[in-house]
Write an enzyme that holds these catalytic residues in place. Structure first.
Site, mmCIF file in Angstrom:
data_model
loop_
_atom_site.group_PDB
_atom_site.id
_atom_site.type_symbol
_atom_site.label_atom_id
_atom_site.label_comp_id
_atom_site.label_asym_id
_atom_site.label_seq_id
_atom_site.Cartn_x
_atom_site.Cartn_y
_atom_site.Cartn_z
ATOM 1 N N LEU A 449 0.829 -1.211 0.000
ATOM 2 C CA LEU A 449 0.000 0.000 0.000
ATOM 3 C C LEU A 449 0.857 1.252 0.000
ATOM 4 O O LEU A 449 0.469 2.280 -0.553
ATOM 5 C CB LEU A 449 -0.922 0.010 1.220
ATOM 6 C CG LEU A 449 -2.018 -1.056 1.271
ATOM 7 C CD1 LEU A 449 -2.737 -1.003 2.612
ATOM 8 C CD2 LEU A 449 -3.009 -0.857 0.131
ATOM 9 N N GLY A 455 9.017 1.914 7.426
ATOM 10 C CA GLY A 455 8.693 0.565 7.006
ATOM 11 C C GLY A 455 7.747 0.523 5.835
ATOM 12 O O GLY A 455 7.474 1.538 5.193
ATOM 13 N N THR A 456 7.251 -0.686 5.543
ATOM 14 C CA THR A 456 6.360 -0.932 4.413
ATOM 15 C C THR A 456 5.005 -1.394 4.933
ATOM 16 O O THR A 456 4.939 -2.183 5.884
ATOM 17 C CB THR A 456 6.957 -2.014 3.494
ATOM 18 O OG1 THR A 456 8.264 -1.604 3.100
ATOM 19 C CG2 THR A 456 6.100 -2.212 2.263
ATOM 20 N N VAL A 457 3.926 -0.915 4.306
ATOM 21 C CA VAL A 457 2.567 -1.290 4.692
ATOM 22 C C VAL A 457 1.956 -2.132 3.580
ATOM 23 O O VAL A 457 1.960 -1.729 2.412
ATOM 24 C CB VAL A 457 1.687 -0.057 4.965
ATOM 25 C CG1 VAL A 457 0.279 -0.486 5.362
ATOM 26 C CG2 VAL A 457 2.300 0.798 6.071
ATOM 27 N N LYS A 471 1.772 -3.520 8.859
ATOM 28 C CA LYS A 471 2.967 -2.678 8.819
ATOM 29 C C LYS A 471 4.192 -3.500 9.189
ATOM 30 O O LYS A 471 4.246 -4.127 10.248
ATOM 31 C CB LYS A 471 2.820 -1.498 9.780
ATOM 32 C CG LYS A 471 4.004 -0.542 9.744
ATOM 33 C CD LYS A 471 3.771 0.667 10.644
ATOM 34 C CE LYS A 471 4.974 1.608 10.606
ATOM 35 N NZ LYS A 471 4.788 2.777 11.483
ATOM 36 N N ASP A 568 3.448 13.078 15.584
ATOM 37 C CA ASP A 568 3.615 13.226 14.123
ATOM 38 C C ASP A 568 2.261 13.505 13.471
ATOM 39 O O ASP A 568 1.860 12.839 12.522
ATOM 40 C CB ASP A 568 4.258 11.980 13.533
ATOM 41 C CG ASP A 568 4.824 12.233 12.132
ATOM 42 O OD1 ASP A 568 4.990 13.414 11.776
ATOM 43 O OD2 ASP A 568 5.100 11.262 11.413
#
Length: 774
Positions: A449, A455-457, A471, A568
């Site tokens: 996504l 990181g990567t989702v 995640k 954030d």
């Protein structure tokens, strides 16, 4: 007499068979060659011998030419030439010969070009041709007829495809600051004296240009005394190999082969509807749509060869005679079939299909069959046993590794924490790595996504058909395991409609995997700034997003077991679900503030443009840091501008500063997003702008709390929602709303602004929603 008659019949029969085997490439009574070039139908030398006028080939002095226009401009002269055909292929390509464009450095240097118009259905092949440029500081350009280019002070301002060759010594010294230059050249066309590049797709009407001395150096100095001329040409890939001798001794009258694609008609589906115009005339032909551009090609079916555009053009291939078959030599025979195939038959005493890649031919013997089966069975048993032992050892090793990661990532601690909350349905689920691999198709790239610094989702589909977001972090800090477990337990207990729900985690991998609910409609940032992904965010929707985001942050600050500072807050971390309800996400940088403390000293994290300046300078994290970031989000929703943009003037690059100065100078309406200005009134904009201005105050102690901000925005939204829904309030109720005590009081420059009033019922509803998270 009878003997002569029989001989005549035999001769005629042989001639008939030979004629049937002859593969005609052109229509009957039509010339099939021009010089040494074969002209196959649908091409022809006349209109009657070709498919249509586009396929007419002009034969001039035994040289074939395409029916095109070709203009050459060299040194202020023009010349019209034809494009010579070198070869024609029924696979949808032909080779033509194109000339070279030359430009030399003179006191009055000019750029020269060649313009060519290939009529439909011809266009240059982008995969097989290159634009090649030779010379010192020489620019070559290829453009279609709709592209324009211009030269100003020696620099290219616009062109479709271009390539520039450099003078080696100066290039290496000025660009790479190298004081030592090896005078030997590897003669590769990679920029030094020569460059090449692919061309754009589907060029039919195009021109290519050569410009020497692109940097407008003094034409009397090096390198132009040694290399005064530059050359540009189109060439089939692999047909030209660069040599340094070409720089001085290049034959400009040479031509180079270029590949041209062609096709007939539009599509196979449309063409097959009309038999008279369908070009694939042979009974043994097939239609294939062209891979580039409109049109289609005809090809002979498997087992046939010839011209599929002619009625009898595809003839059977005798694989047996040509020895192109797959029959076993010596123990099988080949039999050709006139329908385009062949068969193999084993000799007497053998059985099988007689083919190399089939069952072959084996001796008919029961004893041998039993032996073969026994040997095969033994081998299979040995291989199967070996594989079983290997898989068992591999599985044991994998289980040990998963157990190691489970303990390393705090799995035992997490299980202990879960046991303390027996019966709670709000706590996290511990997923196995097999469940998440199955959900993401083994973390397939197609399921990604998004990717970021942390990181990567991945998108995943669980076994119960729930769609989730998984995640996968890039790094793991073993010293933070206890904090990570506490954070997971706390986040899993958050039950707020405007916070992305953490469903669980997996601890059997090197880095823990977090499983969240899936939010389908992207981020608020995308819809504000990315036109390719945006949905139109009306004023009503933007105000609703602000209310929902503020409510979620207020909940995190004041309604959880321990205050959570997001750290954030930005529009790219606010997602929209299928109903466009805002969901606050990404708690990777969040911090839990103990109940006995009001601030934490931490490493500064966040996103430039949204980062609290007080937190940035002091490293003291408080809940007011989220308030500042939310103020930037409000400014973004009001203006439609990015929080930090280098496209704006230097003084306005930071949206918070730009917003403050516009408020102070009474220019707020100049920066409000024009897409919403007609949907609301100035009073509504000022109400929200004043809230944003207070959130953006430099001192945290002067900012309101998120609870106060949420209540203020909720009051505005409820009142405005009633106006949008056109609910007729009674005069008594209207008077009550106007005279009610404000929920909070914000001021700009020391003057109280007109607060949004609401009835006690409205305030009760606000307090209830903030406390309960609904």
């Amino acid at each position: 007499m009878s003997v002569h008659l029989n001989l005549l019949l035999i001769v005629r029969l042989i001639a008939a068979v030979a004629a049937a085997k002859t593969q005609y490439m052109s229509k009957p009574n039509c010339e099939s060659k021009c010089g040494n070039v074969t002209i196959p139908f649908p091409f022809g030398l006349t209109e009657a011998c070709s498919l249509n006028t586009s396929f007419i080939i002009t034969c001039d002095k035994s040289l074939p030419f395409l029916n095109t226009t070709h203009e050459m401009r060299l040194f202020n002269t023009t010349d019209d030439e034809k494009v010579q055909v070198l070869d024609i292929s029924l696979d949808g390509q032909l080779h033509v010969s194109l000339p070279i464009v030359t430009s030399c450095v003179t006191p009055k240097s000019e750029h020269n070009y060649i313009s060519i118009s290939l009529y439909a259905p011809f266009h240059l092949s982008s995969k097989q041709n290159k634009l090649t440029v030779l010379g010192a500081y020489t620019l070559g350009i290829v453009s279609d007829e709709y592209s324009t280019y211009a030269l100003s002070d020696g620099y290219l301002t616009y062109a479709r495809t271009y390539c520039m060759s450099f003078y080696s010594i100066i290039y290496n010294i000025s660009i790479y600051n190298s004081s030592i230059y090896n005078m030997t050249h590897d003669e590769s066309c990679s920029g030094s004296f020569c460059c090449e590049t692919p061309i754009q797709h589907r060029l039919s009407k195009f021109h290519y240009t050569c410009v020497a001395n692109i940097f407008d150096y003094n034409s009397t100095q090096e390198p132009f005394q040694s290399y005064p001329c530059g050359y540009t040409f189109l060439v089939k890939e692999g047909a030209y190999n660069f040599s340094m001798t070409d720089i001085k001794n290049f034959n400009t009258k040479n031509t180079f082969p270029v590949v041209v694609d062609w096709a007939v008609g539009n599509t196979c589906l449309e063409a097959q509807k009309n038999a008279s115009s369908y070009a694939c005339k042979s009974n043994y032909s097939e239609c294939q749509d062209a891979t580039v551009g409109p049109g289609y090609h005809c090809k002979c079916s498997t087992g046939f060869r010839g011209n599929p555009y002619l009625s009898d053009g595809c003839q059977d291939v005798d694989e047996c005679a040509e020895e192109s078959h797959d029959c076993l030599k010596g123990i099988s025979t080949c039999s050709n079939s006139p329908e385009g195939s062949y068969s193999c038959s084993c000799l007497k005493g053998y059985e099988g299909d007689g083919k190399n890649n089939g069952s072959g031919c084996v001796i008919r013997s029961n004893r041998k069959i039993v032996i073969a089966l026994s040997v095969t069975g033994s081998i299979l048993a040995l291989v199967g046993g070996t594989l079983y032992v290997y898989c068992a050892l591999k599985k044991r090793k994998s289980n040990r590794l998963k157990e190691h990661f489970f303990q390393l990532n705090g799995g035992l601690l997490l299980q202990q924490e879960i046991s303390r909350y027996t019966g709670s349905n709000e706590l996290t689920k511990i997923f196995t790595v097999e469940e998440l691999k199955e959900a993401t198709n083994n973390f397939n790239k197609e399921m990604v996504l998004g990717e970021g610094g942390e990181g990567t989702v991945y998108k995943g589909i669980l076994r119960d058909n729930r769609i989730v977001a998984i995640k996968k972090s890039r790094i793991s800090n073993p010293n933070q395991i206890e904090h990570f477990i506490n954070e997971v337990i706390l986040l899993c207990q958050i039950n707020h409609r405007n916070v992305v729900k953490l469903l669980g985690c997996c601890l059997e991998t090197e880095v823990p995997l977090l499983v969240y609910e899936f939010i389908p409609n992207g981020t608020v940032y995308e819809h504000l700034h990315d036109q390719s992904k945006s949905l139109r965010l009306t004023w009503k929707r933007r105000l609703q997003i602000a209310v929902e985001t503020a409510g979620a942050l207020s909940y995190l600050h004041s309604a959880t077991h321990a205050p959570i500072v997001h750290r954030d807050v930005k529009t790219s971390n606010v997602l929209l679900d299928h109903n466009l309800t805002a969901k606050v996400s990404d708690f990777g940088a969040s911090k839990i503030i103990p109940l006995d403390r009001t601030q934490l000293t931490t490493l500064v994290l966040g996103t430039l443009g949204y980062l609290d300046p007080e937190y940035f300078h002091s490293s003291q994290l408080t809940e007011k840091s989220d308030v500042y970031s939310f103020g930037v989000v409000l400014a973004e929703l009001l203006t439609g501008e990015k929080a930090l943009s280098f496209e704006r003037p230097e003084a306005h690059r930071n949206l918070a500063i730009h917003f403050h100065s516009s408020m102070k100078e009474d220019r707020l309406l100049d920066i409000v997003d024009g897409r919403i200005i007609d949907e609301t009134n100035v009073e509504q904009v000022m109400d929200v702008a004043n809230i944003a201005s207070h959130c953006l105050r430099l001192k945290g102690e002067e900012r309101p709390t998120m609870r106060e901000v949420a209540m203020e925005l909720e009051g505005i939204y409820i009142v405005e929602k009633r106006q949008w829904e056109k609910v007729n309030l009674s005069s008594e109720e209207t008077e009550t709303l106007l005279k009610a005590t404000p929920s909070s009081s914000f001021s700009v420059d020391g003057v109280n602004r007109r607060s949004v009033n609401s009835s006690s019922d409205i305030l009760n509803r606000i307090s209830f929603s903030l406390t309960s998270g609904r």
